[in-house]
Design a protein around this motif. Structure first.
Motif, PDB file in Angstrom:
ATOM      1  N   GLY A  15       1.195  -0.910   0.062  1.00 18.70           N
ATOM      2  CA  GLY A  15      -0.063  -0.134  -0.187  1.00 18.70           C
ATOM      3  C   GLY A  15       0.835   1.654  -0.081  1.00 18.70           C
ATOM      4  N   LEU A  16       2.031   0.979  -0.215  1.00 13.01           N
ATOM      5  CA  LEU A  16       3.079   2.173  -0.204  1.00 13.01           C
ATOM      6  C   LEU A  16       2.467   2.878  -1.724  1.00 13.01           C
ATOM      7  CD1 LEU A  16       4.288   1.313   1.908  1.00 13.01           C
ATOM      8  CD2 LEU A  16       6.856   2.424   1.364  1.00 13.01           C
ATOM      9  N   ASP A  17       2.977   4.745  -1.735  1.00 16.29           N
ATOM     10  CA  ASP A  17       2.810   5.618  -2.610  1.00 16.29           C
ATOM     11  C   ASP A  17       4.197   5.335  -3.652  1.00 16.29           C
ATOM     12  OD1 ASP A  17       1.805   8.120  -3.693  1.00 16.29           O
ATOM     13  OD2 ASP A  17       4.261   8.439  -3.773  1.00 16.29           O
ATOM     14  N   ARG A  18       3.758   5.096  -4.963  1.00 15.13           N
ATOM     15  CA  ARG A  18       4.945   4.523  -5.825  1.00 15.13           C
ATOM     16  C   ARG A  18       6.322   5.721  -5.648  1.00 15.13           C
ATOM     17  NH1 ARG A  18       6.217   0.986  -9.645  1.00 15.13           N
ATOM     18  NH2 ARG A  18       8.163   2.113 -11.169  1.00 15.13           N
ATOM     19  N   LEU A  19       5.987   6.778  -5.113  1.00 10.84           N
ATOM     20  CA  LEU A  19       7.210   7.766  -5.423  1.00 10.84           C
ATOM     21  C   LEU A  19       7.283   7.680  -4.152  1.00 10.84           C
ATOM     22  CD1 LEU A  19       9.504   9.969  -5.987  1.00 10.84           C
ATOM     23  CD2 LEU A  19       6.668  11.772  -4.932  1.00 10.84           C
ATOM     24  N   ASP A  20       7.018   7.323  -2.883  1.00  7.30           N
ATOM     25  CA  ASP A  20       7.433   7.490  -1.418  1.00  7.30           C
ATOM     26  C   ASP A  20       8.407   5.968  -1.419  1.00  7.30           C
ATOM     27  OD1 ASP A  20       6.554   9.084  -0.817  1.00  7.30           O
ATOM     28  OD2 ASP A  20       5.470   9.060   0.404  1.00  7.30           O
ATOM     29  N   ALA A  21       7.614   5.065  -1.852  1.00  5.05           N
ATOM     30  CA  ALA A  21       8.711   3.588  -2.278  1.00  5.05           C
ATOM     31  C   ALA A  21       9.480   3.743  -3.326  1.00  5.05           C
ATOM     32  CB  ALA A  21       7.997   2.503  -3.604  1.00  5.05           C
ATOM     33  N   GLN A  22       9.580   4.438  -4.477  1.00  7.55           N
ATOM     34  CA  GLN A  22      11.305   4.830  -5.358  1.00  7.55           C
ATOM     35  C   GLN A  22      12.274   5.205  -4.430  1.00  7.55           C
ATOM     36  OE1 GLN A  22       9.197   6.786  -8.444  1.00  7.55           O
ATOM     37  NE2 GLN A  22       9.702   4.916  -9.748  1.00  7.55           N
ATOM     38  N   MET A  23      11.741   6.329  -3.896  1.00  8.42           N
ATOM     39  CA  MET A  23      12.610   7.308  -2.253  1.00  8.42           C
ATOM     40  C   MET A  23      13.503   6.481  -1.831  1.00  8.42           C
ATOM     41  SD  MET A  23      10.675  10.922  -2.655  1.00  8.42           S
ATOM     42  CE  MET A  23      11.925  12.037  -1.718  1.00  8.42           C
ATOM     43  N   LEU A  24      12.749   5.774  -0.852  1.00  4.58           N
ATOM     44  CA  LEU A  24      13.073   4.905  -0.470  1.00  4.58           C
ATOM     45  C   LEU A  24      14.155   3.869  -0.638  1.00  4.58           C
ATOM     46  CD1 LEU A  24       9.855   4.303   2.299  1.00  4.58           C
ATOM     47  CD2 LEU A  24      12.332   6.385   3.086  1.00  4.58           C
ATOM     48  N   LEU A  25      13.815   2.703  -2.151  1.00  2.00           N
ATOM     49  CA  LEU A  25      14.591   1.541  -2.484  1.00  2.00           C
ATOM     50  C   LEU A  25      15.586   2.736  -2.547  1.00  2.00           C
ATOM     51  CD1 LEU A  25      15.282  -0.993  -3.511  1.00  2.00           C
ATOM     52  CD2 LEU A  25      13.670  -0.415  -5.249  1.00  2.00           C
ATOM     53  N   LEU A  26      16.193   3.692  -3.323  1.00  2.00           N
ATOM     54  CA  LEU A  26      16.838   4.531  -3.918  1.00  2.00           C
ATOM     55  C   LEU A  26      18.098   4.523  -2.147  1.00  2.00           C
ATOM     56  CD1 LEU A  26      16.011   6.812  -6.178  1.00  2.00           C
ATOM     57  CD2 LEU A  26      17.404   5.236  -6.820  1.00  2.00           C
ATOM     58  N   HIS A  27      17.409   5.317  -1.298  1.00  2.00           N
ATOM     59  CA  HIS A  27      18.163   5.373  -0.286  1.00  2.00           C
ATOM     60  C   HIS A  27      18.827   3.951   0.315  1.00  2.00           C
ATOM     61  CE1 HIS A  27      18.697   7.293   3.626  1.00  2.00           C
ATOM     62  NE2 HIS A  27      18.296   6.648   4.550  1.00  2.00           N
ATOM     63  N   ALA A  28      17.795   3.070   0.335  1.00  2.00           N
ATOM     64  CA  ALA A  28      18.386   1.812   0.699  1.00  2.00           C
ATOM     65  C   ALA A  28      19.160   1.374  -0.010  1.00  2.00           C
ATOM     66  CB  ALA A  28      17.397   0.867   0.917  1.00  2.00           C
ATOM     67  N   LEU A  29      19.504   1.347  -1.521  1.00  2.00           N
ATOM     68  CA  LEU A  29      20.257   1.250  -2.364  1.00  2.00           C
ATOM     69  C   LEU A  29      22.392   2.353  -2.080  1.00  2.00           C
ATOM     70  CD1 LEU A  29      18.497   0.407  -5.183  1.00  2.00           C
ATOM     71  CD2 LEU A  29      20.298  -0.601  -4.198  1.00  2.00           C
ATOM     72  N   GLY A  30      22.125   2.826  -1.615  1.00  2.00           N
ATOM     73  CA  GLY A  30      23.182   4.480  -0.788  1.00  2.00           C
ATOM     74  C   GLY A  30      23.145   5.155  -2.075  1.00  2.00           C
ATOM     75  N   ARG A  31      21.799   5.558  -3.186  1.00  2.00           N
ATOM     76  CA  ARG A  31      21.704   6.656  -3.923  1.00  2.00           C
ATOM     77  C   ARG A  31      20.984   7.808  -3.492  1.00  2.00           C
ATOM     78  NH1 ARG A  31      23.937   4.291  -8.249  1.00  2.00           N
ATOM     79  NH2 ARG A  31      23.774   6.013  -9.668  1.00  2.00           N
ATOM     80  N   SER A  32      21.049   8.786  -3.989  1.00  2.00           N
ATOM     81  CA  SER A  32      20.376  10.259  -3.602  1.00  2.00           C
ATOM     82  C   SER A  32      18.382   9.893  -3.925  1.00  2.00           C
ATOM     83  CB  SER A  32      20.709  10.755  -4.563  1.00  2.00           C
ATOM     84  OG  SER A  32      19.337  11.485  -4.562  1.00  2.00           O
ATOM     85  N   PRO A  33      18.383  10.192  -3.331  1.00  2.00           N
ATOM     86  CA  PRO A  33      16.180   9.838  -3.473  1.00  2.00           C
ATOM     87  C   PRO A  33      15.654  10.652  -5.044  1.00  2.00           C
ATOM     88  CG  PRO A  33      17.184  11.321  -1.616  1.00  2.00           C
ATOM     89  CD  PRO A  33      18.136  11.298  -1.625  1.00  2.00           C
ATOM     90  N   HIS A  34      16.532  11.535  -5.354  1.00  2.00           N
ATOM     91  CA  HIS A  34      15.791  11.526  -6.800  1.00  2.00           C
ATOM     92  C   HIS A  34      16.737  11.344  -7.274  1.00  2.00           C
ATOM     93  CE1 HIS A  34      15.878  15.353  -4.121  1.00  2.00           C
ATOM     94  NE2 HIS A  34      16.744  15.201  -3.321  1.00  2.00           N
ATOM     95  N   GLY A  35      17.418  10.235  -7.597  1.00  2.00           N
ATOM     96  CA  GLY A  35      17.553   9.579  -8.177  1.00  2.00           C
ATOM     97  C   GLY A  35      16.456   8.500  -9.394  1.00  2.00           C
ATOM     98  N   ARG A  36      15.251   9.037  -9.793  1.00  2.00           N
ATOM     99  CA  ARG A  36      14.447   8.175  -9.864  1.00  2.00           C
ATOM    100  C   ARG A  36      14.209   7.413 -11.501  1.00  2.00           C
ATOM    101  NH1 ARG A  36       9.369  11.387 -10.009  1.00  2.00           N
ATOM    102  NH2 ARG A  36       8.996   8.876 -10.588  1.00  2.00           N
ATOM    103  N   ALA A  37      15.398   8.795 -12.344  1.00  2.00           N
ATOM    104  CA  ALA A  37      15.752   7.769 -13.745  1.00  2.00           C
ATOM    105  C   ALA A  37      16.632   6.287 -13.519  1.00  2.00           C
ATOM    106  CB  ALA A  37      15.870   8.929 -14.446  1.00  2.00           C
ATOM    107  N   TRP A  38      17.353   7.029 -12.962  1.00  2.00           N
ATOM    108  CA  TRP A  38      18.146   6.019 -12.553  1.00  2.00           C
ATOM    109  C   TRP A  38      17.761   3.946 -12.166  1.00  2.00           C
ATOM    110  CZ3 TRP A  38      19.667   2.711  -8.958  1.00  2.00           C
ATOM    111  CH2 TRP A  38      20.631   1.340  -8.925  1.00  2.00           C
TER     112      TRP A  38
END
Length: 279
Positions: A15-38
């Motif tokens: 039930g997570l918002d997609r943008l929130d999930a993308q930002m959190l996944l990037l954070h878990a990967l040690g990447r900038s939360p703004h790297g959605r294109a990556w």
């Protein structure tokens, strides 16, 4: 091994918002939360074991209602990246309306250093935003919470912005001083409001203000005239249904040109008034 796409599907199922999930996944990967294109370009990449463990923890905390900003440790506000944690409220986009009004109300450049006071600064969002846009201004920020001021000072240091901080309730730490603009996003939620159940991870003292939510606004409106320059402005953020009541308080205190400004949803989000006299 799970892929990044699998992780996002897991978040969607939870039930997570997609943008929130993308930002959190990037954070878990040690990447900038703004790297959605990556993230989109690497959606079939495997999720490394260490990142998977971090992702699971972040996902669980988000499901429990912890704000994304706390999980990331930062929040974008008015073009600034602010460090935030559970010691301060998460800055909301609606508060940018108050920042813009404060900038409009300051005397124009060239006539000496304008003075702005941010009451209850929290993370420093209002004060630092004004300081970044008006480097000629003398910006002061107060907060009753030493923990909040520690966060605000860290943000000021990181952003290299010269804001003066003082601890104490509302105008107490700046007794005898005068300002061209006093701006505040004080607590304004009524005690017992059902919306508080969605805000349990944020400091309650920064949210509630008496039975009708206006106790702190009343106090500020009463104290502000003694701290404003002639012609100075008091600007207050408030709840979605409090504009008329706040305007009435300002009129009763003797403020002139009392009015309100709307947020991006067209809701009257801030109200303010000018103290009589010429600058």
């Amino acid at each position: 091994m799970s892929t990044l796409t699998d992780a996002l599907r897991q978040a969607a199922a939870a039930g997570l918002d997609r943008l929130d999930a993308q930002m959190l996944l990037l954070h878990a990967l040690g990447r900038s939360p703004h790297g959605r294109a990556w993230l989109i370009a690497h959606d079939s990449d495997p999720l490394p074991a260490e990142a998977a463990a971090r992702w699971t923890g972040l996902l669980q905390r988000r499901q429990q209602g912890e704000p994304v900003a706390y999980l990331l440790g930062e929040k974008e506000f008015a073009g600034l990246t602010l460090r935030v944690d559970a010691r301060v409220l998460v800055p909301r986009p609606d508060t940018e309306v108050l920042v813009e009004w404060a900038l409009d109300a300051l005397p124009p450049p060239g006539g000496g250093a304008p003075r702005l006071l941010d009451l209850g600064t929290g993370s420093g969002a209002i004060a630092l935003s004004v300081a970044s846009r008006r480097p000629d201004a003398q910006v002061t920020a107060t907060d009753a919470s030493a923990d909040a001021l520690a966060v605000a000072r860290t943000n000021a240091h990181t952003l290299n912005l010269p804001v003066r901080f003082a601890q104490g309730a509302w105008l107490t730490p700046v007794a005898g001083e005068r300002f061209h603009v006093i701006a505040s996003n004080p607590p304004y939620i009524a005690e017992g409001d059902p919306h508080l159940t969605a805000l349990t991870h944020e400091p309650i003292s920064a949210l509630t203000a008496g039975p009708d939510g206006l106790d702190d606004i009343r106090q500020i409106a009463t104290q502000a005239p003694g701290a404003l320059c002639p012609g100075g402005w008091l600007l207050l953020e408030h709840g979605h249904d409090q504009a008329a009541a706040v305007r009435a308080l300002l009129v009763a205190q003797g403020f002139q040109d009392v009015g309100s400004r709307t947020d991006l949803s067209g809701i009257e989000r801030c109200s303010g008034g000018r103290w009589p006299g010429a600058r």
